[in-house]
Design a protein around this motif. Structure first.
Motif: not given
Length: 429
Positions: A162-163, A271-277, A330-332, A335-338
């Protein structure tokens, strides 16, 4: 006592980091010439050694690349009694011991098909692109890491990349202070077989500190390999409050520079890094292994972009697809491109005449030997897809903490398993 350990020490001195092929290929070509074996090499650097007039019933398979936590690493072996480890690096017993078994069998003039695959540790590249023909009806993979286990199934996996380019320069109106937050010397481990051991993930710990300080992210880099639990991570953040360390190995240092403007990443990244399971998602009680997992493995930044690499695993192909799809969504949403790559199938447990015979032989040496499945990727799954009729089992010695600086193997365990291998050769080949 066999010569396995001497052979292992010899090949450990040969550079074998993933993507490093020529030194070991040259070693095997010279060995085959000496021992009167053919040495065939395909376009992706797999090596197949066999007799000119081979009538082998058994193919033996190991990958020859090792995980290197630093570029061009050649492990320096440390022997402490029964235990082999390495100085400040991985040992490479994964899968160097399997390679040593196969080379010993070649020294013993065994009529087998000896397949050494390339770049397993970075996506099973060699196995996925194999262009060498196997004719043996049975395959013994030597990449398992628990003595007494006959592996007949493994997890499938997929790598997710992801970027995010949402970075902007903003005025430092709140007069935020800059901090360097770093963590190192974590335990680390394999993102499959160690994922249920509560090993700290350096990226998640850094994310926790950033989020709980309501800080802004300017830069972050960490993680070693996509199939390793990250050990070393460093970030630059801007915060009004003093960040609080989320682990005893974390170091937080204030940067004595004030900036009128800050070049910050989108808050949704934090937020993603913190919330990601992260980690184990579910267990398979029937098999006694992790069913589903995902590892947040690598994070890196450049002036305009942040990149994340994750590795998902499942014992079932449909569940692997679900984890992949959920993670992409979740990544998208953040705002990530995957993109995805490195997908390999699960190996559904299969009990057959070969696996039953291997277990029967193993029990002659270890009454507690048993059939099992593991939550890690083995090349066996790919060979089962490629050769639909081949019967496959995997065994190996007990290896502790593979893919980490704590990696170690028991010499006695190595010798114990080789006795089983030799007996399999006697009774099946």
């Amino acid at each position: 006592m066999s010569q396995i350990i001497d052979i292992f020490k010899e090949i450990t001195s040969i550079p074998r980091c993933s993507k490093t092929h020529e030194p070991f290929i040259n070693y095997m070509k010279e060995l085959c010439e000496k021992l009167d074996y053919l040495c065939l090499v395909d376009e992706v650097n797999n090596i197949l050694c066999k007799k000119n007039d081979s009538n082998a019933k058994l193919a033996f398979q190991s990958h020859y690349d090792i995980v290197c936590l630093s570029d061009n690493c050649v492990p320096v072996i440390v022997q402490n009694g029964d235990i082999l480890s390495a100085q400040n690096s991985t040992l490479g017993s994964d899968n160097g011991i399997g390679c040593a078994y196969m080379i010993q069998l070649m020294h013993d003039n065994v009529d087998g098909e000896f397949l050494f695959t390339s770049d397993e540790e970075i996506g099973l590249i060699g196995a996925n692109n194999l262009d060498l023909e196997l004719n043996a009806p049975y395959m013994l993979n030597l990449d398992s890491e628990e003595e007494g286990g006959v592996c007949i199934g493994c997890a499938g996996g997929v790598d997710i990349f992801a970027s995010n380019t949402n970075k902007k320069i903003v005025p430092n109106d709140e007069n935020l202070d800059l901090y360097e937050v770093s963590i190192s010397k974590l335990q680390g481990g394999h993102s499959g077989v160690d994922i249920d051991k509560n090993i700290p993930n350096g990226i998640k710990l850094i994310a926790k500190t950033i989020k709980e300080a309501n800080a802004k992210l300017l830069d972050i880099n960490g993680g070693e390999r996509i199939n390793s639990i990250p050990v070393n991570v460093k970030a630059i953040i801007a915060s009004k409050e003093i960040p609080i360390a989320s682990h005893e190995n974390m170091v937080i240092e204030k940067i004595d520079t004030k900036s009128e403007h800050l070049n910050i990443f989108d808050d949704k990244i934090v937020d993603f890094l913190y919330d990601f399971e992260n980690g184990m998602r579910s267990m398979n009680d029937e098999l006694g292994v992790v069913q589903n997992s995902i590892n947040l493995a690598i994070i890196s930044t450049n002036p305009d972009e942040i990149k994340i690499e994750l590795s998902a695993r499942s014992m079932a192909n449909d569940e692997l697809a679900n984890i992949k799809d959920e993670t992409i969504q979740m990544l998208e949403e953040h705002n990530f491109t995957v993109t995805t790559d490195g997908k390999y199938p699960a190996w559904k447990p299969d009990i057959n005449e070969f696996t039953s015979k291997v277990l029967e032989i193993y029990k002659e040496f270890n009454s507690e030997a048993s059939l099992e499945a593991i939550h890690a990727g083995l090349e066996c799954a790919i060979f089962k897809d490629k050769y639909s009729s081949i019967k496959v089992a995997s065994i190996g010695p007990s290896i502790q903490f593979p893919h980490s600086k704590k990696e170690q193997v028991s010499i006695q365990s190595v010798e114990n398993v080789f006795k089983v291998v030799k007996k399999i050769v006697e009774e099946i080949n």
